[in-house]
Design an enzyme around this catalytic site. Structure first.
Site, PDB file in Angstrom:
ATOM      1  N   LYS A  63       0.794  -1.195  -0.088  1.00 18.43           N
ATOM      2  CA  LYS A  63      -0.168  -0.099   0.101  1.00 18.43           C
ATOM      3  C   LYS A  63       0.880   1.451   0.030  1.00 18.43           C
ATOM      4  O   LYS A  63       2.046   1.091   0.489  1.00 18.43           O
ATOM      5  CB  LYS A  63      -1.019   0.025   1.164  1.00 18.43           C
ATOM      6  N   LEU A 102       5.405   0.376   3.588  1.00 22.86           N
ATOM      7  CA  LEU A 102       4.508  -0.194   2.539  1.00 22.86           C
ATOM      8  C   LEU A 102       3.561  -1.252   2.806  1.00 22.86           C
ATOM      9  O   LEU A 102       2.885  -1.929   2.020  1.00 22.86           O
ATOM     10  CB  LEU A 102       5.382  -0.644   1.188  1.00 22.86           C
ATOM     11  N   ASP A 124      -2.300  -1.924  10.614  1.00 19.63           N
ATOM     12  CA  ASP A 124      -2.390  -1.781   9.088  1.00 19.63           C
ATOM     13  C   ASP A 124      -3.100  -2.842   8.694  1.00 19.63           C
ATOM     14  O   ASP A 124      -3.583  -2.910   7.532  1.00 19.63           O
ATOM     15  CB  ASP A 124      -1.353  -1.472   8.611  1.00 19.63           C
TER      16      ASP A 124
HETATM   17  O1  C5P Z   1      -0.328  -1.504  15.599  1.00 16.37           O
HETATM   18  P1  C5P Z   1       1.130  -1.650  15.089  1.00 16.37           P
HETATM   19  O2  C5P Z   1       1.883  -2.935  15.758  1.00 16.37           O
HETATM   20  O3  C5P Z   1       1.431  -1.671  13.800  1.00 16.37           O
HETATM   21  O4  C5P Z   1       1.908  -0.342  15.535  1.00 16.37           O
HETATM   22  C1  C5P Z   1       3.206  -0.152  15.861  1.00 16.37           C
HETATM   23  C2  C5P Z   1       3.475   1.128  16.686  1.00 16.37           C
HETATM   24  O5  C5P Z   1       3.402   2.281  16.125  1.00 16.37           O
HETATM   25  C3  C5P Z   1       2.683   1.046  18.035  1.00 16.37           C
HETATM   26  O6  C5P Z   1       3.260   0.336  19.004  1.00 16.37           O
HETATM   27  C4  C5P Z   1       2.708   2.548  18.099  1.00 16.37           C
HETATM   28  O7  C5P Z   1       4.080   2.968  18.948  1.00 16.37           O
HETATM   29  C5  C5P Z   1       2.884   3.148  16.825  1.00 16.37           C
HETATM   30  N1  C5P Z   1       1.360   3.523  16.285  1.00 16.37           N
HETATM   31  C6  C5P Z   1       0.796   4.573  16.864  1.00 16.37           C
HETATM   32  N2  C5P Z   1      -0.357   5.020  16.395  1.00 16.37           N
HETATM   33  C7  C5P Z   1      -0.982   4.123  15.414  1.00 16.37           C
HETATM   34  C8  C5P Z   1      -0.419   3.296  14.914  1.00 16.37           C
HETATM   35  C9  C5P Z   1       0.797   2.855  15.340  1.00 16.37           C
HETATM   36  O8  C5P Z   1       1.384   5.322  17.736  1.00 16.37           O
HETATM   37  N3  C5P Z   1      -2.163   4.624  15.111  1.00 16.37           N
END
Ligand code: C5P
Length: 282
Positions: A9, A98, A135
């Site tokens: 993406k 991505l 994501d």
């Molecule tokens: O949900 P995911 O594991 O992809 O997120 C990784 C990190 O990115 C989270 O632990 C957080 O620190 C940050 N994040 C955030 N706000 C979001 C998505 C991710 O602060 N909406």
């Protein structure tokens, strides 16, 4: 044997509204898929194991891999007794912005849904997938959407005007938590979400190019100088718009004509190893 493709993406926009009590940021982002794909195959096993084969040795094939975690989530949620062998053929650069890992996880959920004849709706799979990454819910649909919440609240959008996309990933990756950690929400930055939505609704390519904006871009640019250089290089070589995707460091440039895209490709291909010319899928 069941096959799934996992498209990458790009973010047309990415806005961060505020930091939430749970540590995540409330976001509003428009994302669309591009024709740069990982490929996965799925086969039932005689035992109950999840076995993941990855063609790149530096990518883990255990619980550190989101595809493995997605398979485990499917097995546990839907009480699947039988095991699965997953083969993952990587093409999408890793730690790039991505959503390669997220797209692999989403494809694993779609693939296992078909392999075990579960007939679960994409909507349910999307909701479930939020447990393992912000994501992934978008990637379950793999089309175009505006994503809110921490990324998991999906509103599907029409296909954006089709475009050539030159993708360039600087050689060092960036970590999403690190970028969010450096984000200073008091610094002004205009994200043109409304304009981008209008552009998509109207099929207006020029307006879409003008609306590209990502609040994390200045944060990542401050940490990796190559990002700004690539962006300027793409614009100087005829890109109609250019932006960093997600939390970076990948930069993409949009082009209406193939010749224009090839010109941008030639201009940036000496700067980094991962450079591709693809099309939007939407
Ligand atoms: O949900 P995911 O594991 O992809 O997120 C990784 C990190 O990115 C989270 O632990 C957080 O620190 C940050 N994040 C955030 N706000 C979001 C998505 C991710 O602060 N909406």
């Amino acid at each position: 044997m069941i096959y799934e493709t996992a498209p990458a993406k790009i973010n047309l926009t990415l806005d961060t509204l505020y930091k939430r009590d749970d540590g995540y940021h409330e976001v509003e982002m428009i994302m669309t898929t591009i024709d740069l794909n990982d490929r996965l195959s799925f086969e039932k096993r005689q035992d109950d194991k999840i076995v993941l084969h990855v063609d790149e040795t530096f990518i883990p094939s255990d619980e550190r891999n989101l595809a493995y975690r997605a398979a485990l989530l499917m097995k546990e949620t839907y009480d699947i007794q039988q095991g699965v062998t997953i083969t993952l053929d990587k093409n999408i650069p890793v730690a790039a912005g991505l959503a390669g890992g997220s797209s692999d996880a989403a494809a694993t959920m779609r693939g296992m849904n078909r392999l075990f004849g579960l007939n679960i709706s994409l909507e349910e799979l999307s909701d479930l997938s939020a447990a393992i990454g912000s994501d992934i819910p978008f990637c379950v649909y793999g089309t175009t959407a505006i994503c809110r919440g921490r990324g998991e609240v999906i509103e599907l959008l029409p296909k954006p005007p089709s475009s050539w996309v030159v993708i360039a990933k600087p050689d060092a990756g960036l970590s999403t938590p690190e970028i969010y950690g450096h984000l200073d929400l008091s610094k002004p930055y205009e994200v043109r979400t409304k304009q981008c939505l209008e552009a998509i609704e109207a099929g207006d390519y020029d307006l879409m190019c003008q609306s590209l904006s990502n609040r994390l871009e200045p944060v990542s640019m401050a940490l990796q100088k190559d990002i700004e250089k690539l962006k300027v290089n793409m614009i100087n070589n005829g890109a109609d718009g250019a932006l960093m995707s997600g939390s970076g460091p990948t930069v993409y440039g949009l082009a209406h004509k193939e010749r224009q895209a090839r010109h941008i490709y030639n201009a940036v291909s000496g700067c980094c190893n991962d450079v591709y010319v693809v099309r939007t899928l939407g």
